[in-house]
Design a protein around this motif. Sequence first.
Motif, PDB file in Angstrom:
ATOM      1  N   ALA A 283      -5.730   0.105   3.076  1.00 39.78           N
ATOM      2  CA  ALA A 283      -4.823  -0.925   3.618  1.00 39.78           C
ATOM      3  C   ALA A 283      -5.527  -1.778   4.671  1.00 39.78           C
ATOM      4  O   ALA A 283      -5.302  -2.977   4.758  1.00 39.78           O
ATOM      5  N   GLN A 284      -6.402  -1.143   5.476  1.00 39.83           N
ATOM      6  CA  GLN A 284      -7.044  -1.886   6.570  1.00 39.83           C
ATOM      7  C   GLN A 284      -8.421  -2.425   6.207  1.00 39.83           C
ATOM      8  O   GLN A 284      -9.034  -3.115   7.026  1.00 39.83           O
ATOM      9  N   THR A 285      -8.911  -2.112   5.021  1.00 42.98           N
ATOM     10  CA  THR A 285     -10.298  -2.518   4.727  1.00 42.98           C
ATOM     11  C   THR A 285     -10.439  -3.422   3.509  1.00 42.98           C
ATOM     12  O   THR A 285     -11.490  -4.052   3.352  1.00 42.98           O
TER      13      THR A 285
ATOM     14  N   HIS B  93      -9.573   4.475   4.936  1.00 41.50           N
ATOM     15  CA  HIS B  93     -10.934   3.916   5.016  1.00 41.50           C
ATOM     16  C   HIS B  93     -11.234   3.475   6.446  1.00 41.50           C
ATOM     17  O   HIS B  93     -12.359   3.567   6.913  1.00 41.50           O
ATOM     18  N   ALA B  94     -10.196   2.977   7.134  1.00 44.45           N
ATOM     19  CA  ALA B  94     -10.341   2.654   8.567  1.00 44.45           C
ATOM     20  C   ALA B  94      -8.985   2.822   9.227  1.00 44.45           C
ATOM     21  O   ALA B  94      -7.949   2.501   8.636  1.00 44.45           O
ATOM     22  N   SER B  95      -9.027   3.313  10.463  1.00 42.55           N
ATOM     23  CA  SER B  95      -7.774   3.563  11.188  1.00 42.55           C
ATOM     24  C   SER B  95      -7.059   2.255  11.509  1.00 42.55           C
ATOM     25  O   SER B  95      -7.688   1.303  11.993  1.00 42.55           O
TER      26      SER B  95
ATOM     27  N   GLY C 292      -1.888  -6.043  -0.542  1.00 43.66           N
ATOM     28  CA  GLY C 292      -2.346  -7.388  -0.890  1.00 43.66           C
ATOM     29  C   GLY C 292      -2.171  -8.358   0.260  1.00 43.66           C
ATOM     30  O   GLY C 292      -2.855  -9.377   0.335  1.00 43.66           O
ATOM     31  N   HIS C 293      -1.261  -8.031   1.181  1.00 40.83           N
ATOM     32  CA  HIS C 293      -0.822  -9.010   2.191  1.00 40.83           C
ATOM     33  C   HIS C 293      -1.602  -8.941   3.499  1.00 40.83           C
ATOM     34  O   HIS C 293      -1.290  -9.654   4.443  1.00 40.83           O
ATOM     35  N   LYS C 294      -2.609  -8.037   3.547  1.00 39.66           N
ATOM     36  CA  LYS C 294      -3.405  -7.965   4.793  1.00 39.66           C
ATOM     37  C   LYS C 294      -4.730  -8.685   4.540  1.00 39.66           C
ATOM     38  O   LYS C 294      -4.726  -9.895   4.349  1.00 39.66           O
TER      39      LYS C 294
ATOM     40  N   ALA D 155       0.836  -1.214   0.000  1.00 45.04           N
ATOM     41  CA  ALA D 155       0.000   0.000   0.000  1.00 45.04           C
ATOM     42  C   ALA D 155       0.868   1.261   0.000  1.00 45.04           C
ATOM     43  O   ALA D 155       0.499   2.273  -0.597  1.00 45.04           O
ATOM     44  N   THR D 156       2.005   1.200   0.649  1.00 48.45           N
ATOM     45  CA  THR D 156       2.897   2.370   0.705  1.00 48.45           C
ATOM     46  C   THR D 156       3.288   2.803  -0.699  1.00 48.45           C
ATOM     47  O   THR D 156       3.263   3.990  -1.044  1.00 48.45           O
ATOM     48  N   SER D 157       3.679   1.827  -1.513  1.00 49.13           N
ATOM     49  CA  SER D 157       4.097   2.122  -2.871  1.00 49.13           C
ATOM     50  C   SER D 157       2.908   2.672  -3.677  1.00 49.13           C
ATOM     51  O   SER D 157       3.053   3.620  -4.463  1.00 49.13           O
TER      52      SER D 157
END
Length: 380
Positions: A174-176, A146-148, A196-198, A72-74
Amino acid sequence: MIYLDNAATTFPKPDAVWEAVISCGREKCGNPGRSGHRLAAAAARELFAAREAVAGFFHIADSSRLIFTANATSALNTALYGLLKEGDHVVTSSLEHNSVMRPLHALRQRLGIEFTAVSCSPRGELDPADVQKALRPETRLVVLTHASNVCGAILPVREAKALLPEIPLLVDAAQTAGVLPIDVQELGIDLLAFSGHKGLFGPMGTGGLYTAPGLQLAPLLQGGTGSRSERLEQPAFLPDLLEAGTPNLPGLSGLRAGVEFLAQQGIATIRDHEMRLTRLLLDGLAGHDRIRIHGPADPERQTAVISVTLDGRDPGEIARTLDREFSIACRASLHCAPLAHQTLGTYPQGTVRLSMSVFNTEEEIQEAVRALRAIAEGNL
Ligand SMILES: Cc1ncc(COP(=O)(O)O)c(C=O)c1O
């Protein structure tokens, strides 16, 4: 081990994910789009299938508008550096991860962009009207998580976009992704960045960015794409414009298997299970005079991410005790989001974060409750 660090990366992953990684590596791992032989063609088909599967998952009509990234950072850096120009203003929230805040800070120093981080409440609530109030004539972008990742609070991205239809909205999912239903059309998302990894259960080294039609980003990287090789300019069409270099094909095969797993289970079923676990954890910790829960403390308004502190105890020390004495894996401290802790009133010591996935069980959560209560009572 009881793994409660799924907000960092999910563990375990479905077996099908690792099977897909291995079978891609063994059977299909030519370089997609670079050569004409059969193995390269199989690799190109594999990459296309992964792109179609992930695009379909987010209701993206044209899969070429989805580019794959390492994380997600990239994806967030690609969006922010690709869109923003000198003099632009950005509105964001006070719950953002450093993957948003650090690029914004760097762009402020390099290009003189300005940004306003709209304050959320100490329970993690964002009033969309405050986003609207922060707008300036030169506002080029709204960026919202989208979510903390600290307290799980779900932000009103649809409502914010409805108030500001003309300003592009970048959502940090990243979190949703894989946790809440995401339909880019329905939510009005112009740019979607995700890991992709979460929640998607792909391997590490996978992520992506969607850009809506009409938005053209300048590429952060230039390089080989296997297309228009005679030209010095990066190809102007997607995905090649934003996807220079050899992709992580085995990882993306695994990501496709992760998305297929989610489709089989159903996001609604997964969300129900995670809400049940969240309720169990919140109820189990409630009412103890030394345990504080930070954020919404309401399964309907948050993801399965809970931040707690115990009066008089250091979060790092609590996490170490959970690991050593109870074999419970969680994360302590600031979770790469210092501004979020300032918002929640937990800066600078941070919190202990417990984050769940569909693979966690009620028994595991009951054990986590027993462990935290024992630590709070000073028994360890
Ligand atoms: C809200 C949020 N944004 C961005 C990121 C960065 O994700 P990645 O590790 O995939 O780069 C994270 C990671 O925890 C996150 O929680």
